[in-house]
Design an enzyme around this catalytic site. Sequence first.
Site, PDB file in Angstrom:
ATOM      1  N   GLU A 114       0.868  -1.187   0.000  1.00 52.27           N
ATOM      2  CA  GLU A 114       0.000   0.000   0.000  1.00 52.27           C
ATOM      3  C   GLU A 114       0.899   1.229   0.000  1.00 52.27           C
ATOM      4  O   GLU A 114       1.982   1.188   0.571  1.00 52.27           O
ATOM      5  CB  GLU A 114      -0.852   0.028   1.285  1.00 52.27           C
ATOM      6  CG  GLU A 114      -1.755  -1.171   1.440  1.00 52.27           C
ATOM      7  CD  GLU A 114      -2.371  -1.274   2.844  1.00 52.27           C
ATOM      8  OE1 GLU A 114      -2.293  -0.285   3.613  1.00 52.27           O
ATOM      9  OE2 GLU A 114      -2.898  -2.340   3.158  1.00 52.27           O
ATOM     10  N   LYS A 116       2.452   4.487   1.374  1.00 52.05           N
ATOM     11  CA  LYS A 116       2.522   5.024   2.726  1.00 52.05           C
ATOM     12  C   LYS A 116       2.132   6.491   2.642  1.00 52.05           C
ATOM     13  O   LYS A 116       2.896   7.334   2.166  1.00 52.05           O
ATOM     14  CB  LYS A 116       3.926   4.870   3.312  1.00 52.05           C
ATOM     15  CG  LYS A 116       3.974   5.301   4.755  1.00 52.05           C
ATOM     16  CD  LYS A 116       5.245   4.831   5.434  1.00 52.05           C
ATOM     17  CE  LYS A 116       5.221   5.106   6.920  1.00 52.05           C
ATOM     18  NZ  LYS A 116       5.068   6.493   7.279  1.00 52.05           N
ATOM     19  N   ASP A 118       1.344  10.207   3.509  1.00 51.57           N
ATOM     20  CA  ASP A 118       2.038  11.115   4.412  1.00 51.57           C
ATOM     21  C   ASP A 118       1.060  12.106   5.027  1.00 51.57           C
ATOM     22  O   ASP A 118       1.020  13.277   4.688  1.00 51.57           O
ATOM     23  CB  ASP A 118       3.145  11.846   3.648  1.00 51.57           C
ATOM     24  CG  ASP A 118       4.172  12.435   4.585  1.00 51.57           C
ATOM     25  OD1 ASP A 118       4.121  12.119   5.783  1.00 51.57           O
ATOM     26  OD2 ASP A 118       5.029  13.201   4.114  1.00 51.57           O
ATOM     27  N   TYR A 227      -8.132   7.904   3.706  1.00 49.01           N
ATOM     28  CA  TYR A 227      -8.080   6.556   3.144  1.00 49.01           C
ATOM     29  C   TYR A 227      -8.020   5.577   4.301  1.00 49.01           C
ATOM     30  O   TYR A 227      -7.206   5.740   5.215  1.00 49.01           O
ATOM     31  CB  TYR A 227      -6.814   6.372   2.301  1.00 49.01           C
ATOM     32  CG  TYR A 227      -6.949   6.776   0.846  1.00 49.01           C
ATOM     33  CD1 TYR A 227      -8.167   6.692   0.183  1.00 49.01           C
ATOM     34  CD2 TYR A 227      -5.837   7.207   0.127  1.00 49.01           C
ATOM     35  CE1 TYR A 227      -8.278   7.048  -1.154  1.00 49.01           C
ATOM     36  CE2 TYR A 227      -5.944   7.568  -1.222  1.00 49.01           C
ATOM     37  CZ  TYR A 227      -7.164   7.483  -1.854  1.00 49.01           C
ATOM     38  OH  TYR A 227      -7.278   7.825  -3.165  1.00 49.01           O
ATOM     39  N   LYS A 317      10.716   3.030   2.942  1.00 45.47           N
ATOM     40  CA  LYS A 317      10.714   4.475   2.724  1.00 45.47           C
ATOM     41  C   LYS A 317      11.381   4.843   1.401  1.00 45.47           C
ATOM     42  O   LYS A 317      12.338   4.205   0.995  1.00 45.47           O
ATOM     43  CB  LYS A 317      11.462   5.182   3.873  1.00 45.47           C
ATOM     44  CG  LYS A 317      10.841   4.960   5.239  1.00 45.47           C
ATOM     45  CD  LYS A 317       9.497   5.624   5.390  1.00 45.47           C
ATOM     46  CE  LYS A 317       9.609   7.099   5.658  1.00 45.47           C
ATOM     47  NZ  LYS A 317       9.904   7.452   7.034  1.00 45.47           N
ATOM     48  N   CYS A 414      13.291  50.350   2.651  1.00 41.84           N
ATOM     49  CA  CYS A 414      12.920  51.742   2.922  1.00 41.84           C
ATOM     50  C   CYS A 414      13.608  52.295   4.163  1.00 41.84           C
ATOM     51  O   CYS A 414      13.357  53.422   4.559  1.00 41.84           O
ATOM     52  CB  CYS A 414      11.406  51.863   3.087  1.00 41.84           C
ATOM     53  SG  CYS A 414      10.819  51.180   4.632  1.00 41.84           S
ATOM     54  N   CYS A 434       6.323  51.949   2.678  1.00 43.64           N
ATOM     55  CA  CYS A 434       7.529  51.266   2.199  1.00 43.64           C
ATOM     56  C   CYS A 434       7.342  50.891   0.724  1.00 43.64           C
ATOM     57  O   CYS A 434       6.349  50.249   0.363  1.00 43.64           O
ATOM     58  CB  CYS A 434       7.754  50.004   3.034  1.00 43.64           C
ATOM     59  SG  CYS A 434       8.988  48.894   2.360  1.00 43.64           S
TER      60      CYS A 434
END
Length: 672
Positions: A114, A116, A118, A227, A317, A414, A434
């Site tokens: 599946e 992963k 985040d 999900y 990962k 400025c 400014c």
Amino acid sequence: MTSDVKKRIEELRQQLHAHGHRYYVLDDPVISDGEYDRLFQELLHLEAQYPESITADSPTQRVGGKPLKGFKTAEHIYPMLSLDNIFSRQGLLDFEEKLKRYLKGDTVLEYITEPKLDGLAVELVYENDRLVTGSTRGNGLIGEDVTEQLKTVPTIPLRLLATGEVAIPRQLIVRGEVFLPKKGFKQLNQRRKEEGLSLFANPRNAAAGSLRQLDPKVTAQRPLRFYAYSVATTEGVRCDTQFDLLAYLRSLGFAVSPLVCHCKSVDDVGGQFDLLVRKRHGLDYEIDGMVVKVNRFSLQQRFGNTARAPRWAVAWKFPAVQASTIIERVEFQVGRTGVVTPVAHLQPVEVDGAIVRRATLHNRDEVNKKDLRLHDTVLVQRAGDVIPEVVKAVVENRTGKEEAIVFPERCPECDGQLEQGVGEAAIRCTNLLCPAQKIQRLIYFAGKSGLDIEGLGKKHVEQLYSAGLIEDIADFFLLKKDQLILLDGWGEKSAQGVIQSIDKVKAPPLNTFIRALGIRYVGEVTAELIAGHYESLDELVQSKASELMAIEGIGPQVAESLVTFLRSEPFAKLLIKLDQAGVVVQSAGKSARPLDGRIFVFTGSLNHMTRNEAKQLVKSLGGKVVSSISGKVTDVVAGERAGGKLEKAQKLGLGLLAEEAFVGLIRNLQGR
Ligand code: IVH
């Protein structure tokens, strides 16, 4: 409440649940947005009329209830575990070998892979098919109760879909990930930028921040998604494998990632990983790896869990996409609301297919925390669509020639005074005049978030400013064709075109005008809220902070920022100049026609007003009034002794409003 009404309410809820599921989860709507809205409005009306009928799982409850005082804690009966990580194919082989050793046999292992996601893990407890509690993971044993916030997420069913085929246990605890799609993340940050608020570093932080809003209405405005990927216990769930479980969850109305794959070997798993790496950037949401789970529950049970993580699953990962480069110099940019941002100019470097030249260093706290110095070798990282960021300095590469990054004492543009608000990381230039702020405000005013003047992009505004043709927003309306023609790159046609587009926006609706001013904290939503409560710009300018704060959704910070701006001397002068230039801000903006498209019929006698007054009110808000019932009618207001028309309306299933509900609706729309 008659039994007919009760039946209708239930019918509407079922229809709305089913259509919502088709729209958000299956992405396959069978009715138009307009039809959905009509059903929704009908239910809203009925619930307004019979508040006792409102249930927690009604689709109307997704818009967010009352703000909470604080979050309650929620205990996870089954701990919410973490996952062990692997980073390579070898890691995967080691994982399988360990599993096989554990089994002491040559069992064939199958896996489910599946993405992963985040985002952040949440748990949803359903009792008798209804969502009763939703909570964050917290420390795995105790999280925060965010039920009201989670209810606003459209892919979380408030009620499980009963298919009749599979039994649903009395209690079902579903787990999954809440996340913010990349597009929603970008829009949210864009809006925050416009409002002068700090930006979220990535979609995960934005999702967490959105869920942890005490006011669920704020959460409702963030396009969060969910999900589902597991259940806390498979007890009572008649599935033997993770694959079956995902299909089961899908059948109950949950969204499940379409990127799930059933793999018969570690080789298959490896192939899936390569595929996902390639797909990753094209996805609308962030993923940071792939989760590999043993498919069969009986095997999962044999492997069991450690205190931290299951033995039967790992997270593979993605390699971080980083590159090292050098900070060549740091520039301090002054934004529209005066915020001074340090921007690192880097030696150009390729990161994951894109050349990175600059990266924001955010603010002084960030620079200090990471101990970044001029000429440092740094690691830069690009995560999906997120703006490149400097992760850290490569301290080993230091030669001693690095220099501290010195923050300016005064505004680099400025020379005005800089200020750091209490509890704020940003420093800002306080000088409203400014030039850097001025030019950003001009760009903003002409741009998409402002009046959207066709043909006047950022470059043009800069050009007009440096040519001395525009100083403030009123100057746009004083521009002459001949002045433009004389500028580099302009011709008769383009000059004529721009003058025409400026002419087109001379009567902006109040909400658009407020938004276009680019006041700190006042973006699109706030501008809309304000415009809905004031008859005219003049009235708004006269208002006190306390009056603004009485508007739901406007807090002290916003009110203060607005009042300071509107009451300032430069703004008073600007108003006079705008007036002279022929700009007339319209109070009857879009928000003044909220009943547009709705057709009313009145029947029976009204107590609060005459029939005629009621009709006038509907018309003034953009609605239509007719005298006879037909399928086109959207709202039937039933007073006392309503007769035949009411019956006919009920038969047709039209939206019914009692007089009280009608008065409430009108008051609401008028912002009273
Ligand atoms: S399974 C006991 N499946 O990853 C199993 N987790 O590092 C643990 N996550 O806290 C969860 N996508 O927030 C699982 N498809 C997925 C996931 C997933 C993302 C997150 C989850 C968890 C973290 C563990």
